[in-house]
Scaffold this active site. Structure first.
Site, mmCIF file in Angstrom:
data_model
loop_
_atom_site.group_PDB
_atom_site.id
_atom_site.type_symbol
_atom_site.label_atom_id
_atom_site.label_comp_id
_atom_site.label_asym_id
_atom_site.label_seq_id
_atom_site.Cartn_x
_atom_site.Cartn_y
_atom_site.Cartn_z
ATOM 1 N N CYS A 161 -3.645 -3.907 -12.006
ATOM 2 C CA CYS A 161 -4.028 -3.121 -13.171
ATOM 3 C C CYS A 161 -5.525 -2.861 -13.089
ATOM 4 C CB CYS A 161 -3.734 -3.894 -14.444
ATOM 5 S SG CYS A 161 -2.043 -4.499 -14.519
ATOM 6 N N ARG A 189 -5.073 2.167 -9.765
ATOM 7 C CA ARG A 189 -4.640 0.767 -9.750
ATOM 8 C C ARG A 189 -3.356 0.543 -10.536
ATOM 9 N NH1 ARG A 189 -8.899 -2.623 -8.216
ATOM 10 N NH2 ARG A 189 -7.929 -4.390 -9.259
ATOM 11 N N TRP A 201 -0.071 -1.651 -14.426
ATOM 12 C CA TRP A 201 1.049 -1.575 -13.488
ATOM 13 C C TRP A 201 1.937 -2.759 -13.850
ATOM 14 C CZ3 TRP A 201 2.859 -4.715 -9.321
ATOM 15 C CH2 TRP A 201 3.825 -4.097 -8.531
ATOM 16 N N ASN A 227 -5.592 -8.584 -15.696
ATOM 17 C CA ASN A 227 -5.013 -8.172 -14.413
ATOM 18 C C ASN A 227 -4.601 -9.450 -13.699
ATOM 19 O OD1 ASN A 227 -4.412 -6.962 -11.959
ATOM 20 N ND2 ASN A 227 -6.536 -6.891 -11.303
ATOM 21 N N GLY A 228 -3.358 -9.503 -13.206
ATOM 22 C CA GLY A 228 -2.885 -10.713 -12.522
ATOM 23 C C GLY A 228 -1.565 -11.168 -13.135
ATOM 24 N N GLU A 266 4.706 4.365 10.293
ATOM 25 C CA GLU A 266 3.702 4.817 9.338
ATOM 26 C C GLU A 266 4.018 6.233 8.827
ATOM 27 O OE1 GLU A 266 1.658 3.578 7.515
ATOM 28 O OE2 GLU A 266 0.217 5.102 6.961
ATOM 29 N N LYS A 290 4.575 7.055 4.895
ATOM 30 C CA LYS A 290 3.776 8.062 4.165
ATOM 31 C C LYS A 290 4.713 9.020 3.441
ATOM 32 C CE LYS A 290 0.691 6.809 3.815
ATOM 33 N NZ LYS A 290 0.208 5.594 4.405
ATOM 34 N N GLU A 310 6.735 7.323 0.461
ATOM 35 C CA GLU A 310 6.009 6.876 -0.735
ATOM 36 C C GLU A 310 5.489 8.028 -1.579
ATOM 37 O OE1 GLU A 310 2.585 4.302 -0.255
ATOM 38 O OE2 GLU A 310 1.891 5.392 1.489
ATOM 39 N N HIS A 318 21.370 2.700 19.061
ATOM 40 C CA HIS A 318 21.979 1.453 18.580
ATOM 41 C C HIS A 318 22.282 1.510 17.080
ATOM 42 C CE1 HIS A 318 21.227 -0.360 22.466
ATOM 43 N NE2 HIS A 318 20.032 0.206 22.423
ATOM 44 N N LYS A 355 -2.279 0.963 -6.066
ATOM 45 C CA LYS A 355 -3.101 1.030 -4.859
ATOM 46 C C LYS A 355 -3.152 -0.299 -4.118
ATOM 47 C CE LYS A 355 -5.865 2.823 -1.880
ATOM 48 N NZ LYS A 355 -5.152 3.547 -0.807
HETATM 49 O O1 M6R Z 1 -5.082 -2.982 0.386
HETATM 50 P P1 M6R Z 1 -4.149 -3.290 1.528
HETATM 51 O O2 M6R Z 1 -4.490 -2.577 2.767
HETATM 52 O O3 M6R Z 1 -3.979 -4.770 1.741
HETATM 53 O O4 M6R Z 1 -2.738 -2.743 1.032
HETATM 54 C C1 M6R Z 1 -1.599 -2.936 1.810
HETATM 55 C C2 M6R Z 1 -0.469 -2.056 1.342
HETATM 56 O O5 M6R Z 1 -0.140 -2.339 0.002
HETATM 57 C C3 M6R Z 1 -0.807 -0.570 1.459
HETATM 58 O O6 M6R Z 1 -1.149 -0.238 2.762
HETATM 59 C C4 M6R Z 1 0.394 0.289 1.017
HETATM 60 O O7 M6R Z 1 1.457 0.119 1.889
HETATM 61 C C5 M6R Z 1 -0.017 1.758 0.909
HETATM 62 N N1 M6R Z 1 0.488 2.321 -0.310
HETATM 63 C C6 M6R Z 1 0.482 2.597 2.002
HETATM 64 O O8 M6R Z 1 0.089 3.920 1.896
#
Ligand code: M6R
Length: 618
Positions: free
Chosen positions: A2, A27, A85, A111-112, A491, A495, A498, A514, A613
């Site tokens: 958050c 966040r 969040w 936050n937490g 990756e 992308k 998400e 497979h 994030k």
């Molecule tokens: O801040 P970090 O690099 O540790 O975050 C890791 C993942 O949460 C982050 O890479 C996430 O998968 C992204 N949304 C990908 O685009």
């Protein structure tokens, strides 16, 4: 995670808080709220007791802003705010922060996660407290209320002693209208120092417009903010003389600067991020890894390497494994940080642990680091955020200095992470005899050219956008790659899914037969990553198998490869480079494909649903 921002000073708090929240929206963005303390004379006629005033709303901050416009706050120079969040309790108005005590005098934002909130809540209810939300946070306001004997700071100290878990808290009370309290364990919190005003926030962008002077609060530290002073001390009460950092980045870094989305802006920043890294880390052919924290003798003593990370950073780690093993011969394991602890990893003093994280606050990565350290491993962080928890816990830090990444989908941070892993591999390779000196120099030469090649690819972004739009109707995507580009396939798929919500799978192309081949028909799109390399012919065979089953192919290939057109419906070209370096280049078209598909589908690119994030909870 958050976002928190609090203000105490001489200006009107609410506009500063709303503006700060917008900078923290990356966040979390399922609900938000602002609470202020109004005080002062009522038209000069009679003193009016201070009282807290709250505005909360579900959904994005825009909703909150509209609510405040329709029901403006009275004058107030102190307040706290939050963008959420959700972890405990649905994302609705009642569960939005700030939360308050029974009398509605104390306000807190958090936050937490308070892990023991259930027994605390049950006990508070038995003692007569009215708890109205489903959050773990609200108990903290009631604990402070219960411990308040005329000293708010002491009440907070007593309350937080009862908490298990992680928290960054900001607290105000109408009985103490000149005081803002902050406390942290596990979740990030910073103090911003201004002139006759002070701030508390989760992250620098929220307050950058007002001050660049920052105190990074440490775990187990509290701060008491008045408009003209800040006192920092340990939870036990011992005073701290905090270090004041002056942050370097400019407001431009946290604004879109004319781009439609932060993601697009951050994609375009990549050539500069890489050029900057090359400038500071490569002196001639020598790799400079300031911050690595290892002596030459220790470097020589490394027997194996463990890379740990989450999400996109994990994919960077997978690229790193190929590169480090190929250049140095040092065995590398790569773990999703969330799994690392549970498999009892073989780590000892000769293991170099490399934790990769953009934010440096990812809870699973931090937990994995602690596990590795407890086994005697030396931990190096590859991290973007200066002063983050990871950088404080690691033995050495390699900062990627990619600048603030605001788009939830990681782009420039990923490219910077893999670039740093190449540099690390090149550094370590100097001590080993795995590749010939001349071959090593050729890689360094080609590595230096990557920023220019990025600019070349960006010149063709409109053509990539057309291909993306033409394929945006497919309900399912497969991404295939081999060797160093198998992680690129993972990756690319991440992308796309998400930000566009299209189901997408990344697979090693050789594994297609497979299982995933069962998916292929005319309704599936397959992105085949097939630059010139030792596995090129094998990729072509895979493409033929897909075509034979009517699958639609977008190929990513090396400039000049005309032959591949016979096997693909669309081809996106990347410039020719050393095959080992191709993950750096293919990242860009994969990002652009995902971006333009998401835009075409009308998705919220920078703030995709359900995501935040950085994930500060396990
Ligand atoms: O801040 P970090 O690099 O540790 O975050 C890791 C993942 O949460 C982050 O890479 C996430 O998968 C992204 N949304 C990908 O685009």
């Amino acid at each position: 995670m958050c976002g928190i921002i609090g203000y105490i000073g001489e200006k009107q708090a609410a506009p500063i808080l709303i503006d700060g929240l917008k900078k923290l929206e990356y966040r979390g963005y399922d609900s938000s709220g602002v609470g202020v303390i109004s005080s002062g004379p009522n038209g000069g006629m009679r003193p009016v007791p201070s009282k807290v005033i709250l505005r909360k709303s579900h959904g994005k901050i825009q909703n909150l802003e509209e609510l405040i416009k329709s029901r403006p706050f009275p004058e107030s120079c102190i307040g706290i705010s939050h963008t959420r969040w959700a972890t405990h309790g649905a994302p609705n108005r009642v569960n939005a922060h700030p939360h308050s005590d029974c009398e509605g005098k104390i306000l807190i934002v958090h936050n937490g996660i308070i892990e023991n909130y259930e027994p605390l809540r049950d006990a508070l209810r038995k003692r007569g407290h009215r708890i109205v939300s489903d959050t773990d946070t609200e108990v903290v306001a009631h604990l402070i209320e219960e411990n308040n004997r005329g000293d708010l700071v002491q009440a907070v100290q007593k309350a937080i002693k009862q908490l298990d878990g992680a928290f960054a808290l900001a607290i105000i009370s109408s009985d103490y209208p000149d005081t803002l309290i902050a406390a942290r364990v596990g979740s990030p919190l910073i103090i911003g120092l201004g002139k006759n005003e002070n701030f508390v926030a989760s992250d620098v962008p929220a307050i950058l417009e007002h001050t660049k002077k920052i105190i990074y609060l440490k775990d187990q530290q509290m701060a008491v903010l008045k408009k003209d002073s800040v006192r920092v001390f340990w939870f036990g009460g011992k005073a701290v003389k905090p270090k004041v950092d002056v942050v370097k980045f400019h407001m431009d870094a946290v604004q879109k600067q004319g781009y439609a989305h932060f993601m697009l802006k951050e994609i375009h920043e990549q050539p500069d991020v890489l050029a900057q890294m090359i400038k500071s880390r490569l002196k001639g052919n020598q790799v400079i890894l300031d911050g690595f924290g290892l002596t030459e003798a220790q470097l020589k003593g490394i027997k194996n390497i463990a890379l740990i990370a989450c999400g996109t950073a994990y994919h960077a780690g997978l690229v790193g494994r190929y590169v480090i093993e190929k250049l140095t011969g040092i065995p590398v394991m790569v773990d999703a940080a969330s799994e690392f602890r549970y498999r009892d990893p073989i780590v000892d003093k000769s293991t170099l642990i490399v934790a990769i994280s953009q934010s440096g606050e990812t809870a699973d990565t931090l937990a994995a680091v602690r596990e590795a350290k407890s086994k005697g491993g030396k931990v190096i962080a590859i991290c973007n955020v200066v002063g983050s928890s990871l950088t404080r816990e690691a033995d050495g830090v390699l900062y990627t200095h990619a600048g603030p990444e605001i788009g939830v989908a990681s782009t420039k941070a990923y490219v910077a992470q893999i670039a740093m892993l190449y540099l690390m591999a090149l550094k370590l390779s100097a001590h080993r005899k795995k590749i010939a000196a001349r071959a090593r120099l050729r890689i360094i030469r080609d590595f230096k050219r990557v920023p220019a090649l990025y600019k070349d690819i960006l010149k063709h972004k409109n053509a990539i956008a057309v291909i993306a739009r033409k394929n945006s109707h497919f309900g399912c995507f497969l991404f295939l790659g081999r060797n160093v580009n198998y992680p690129s396939a993972l990756e690319g798929a991440l992308k796309l899914k998400e930000i566009s919500y299209i189901p997408a799978e990344g697979y090693p192309a050789g594994e297609m037969k497979h299982g995933p081949i069962a998916l292929i028909d005319e309704y599936r799109a397959v992105v085949c990553i097939a630059p010139q390399s030792e596995v090129y012919e094998k990729m072509i065979s895979n493409m033929q198998e897909i075509r034979a089953r009517k699958g639609k192919i977008i190929a990513i290939a090396t400039e000049g490869d005309q032959a591949i057109k016979a096997h693909a419906n669309h081809v996106v070209y990347i410039p020719k480079t050393n095959s080992l370096l191709t993950p750096l280049l293919v990242a860009l078209p994969l990002q652009l494909i995902a971006y333009y598909i998401a835009v075409q589908l009308g998705c919220d690119v920078d703030q995709p649903r359900n995501l935040a994030k950085s994930v500060t909870v396990e």
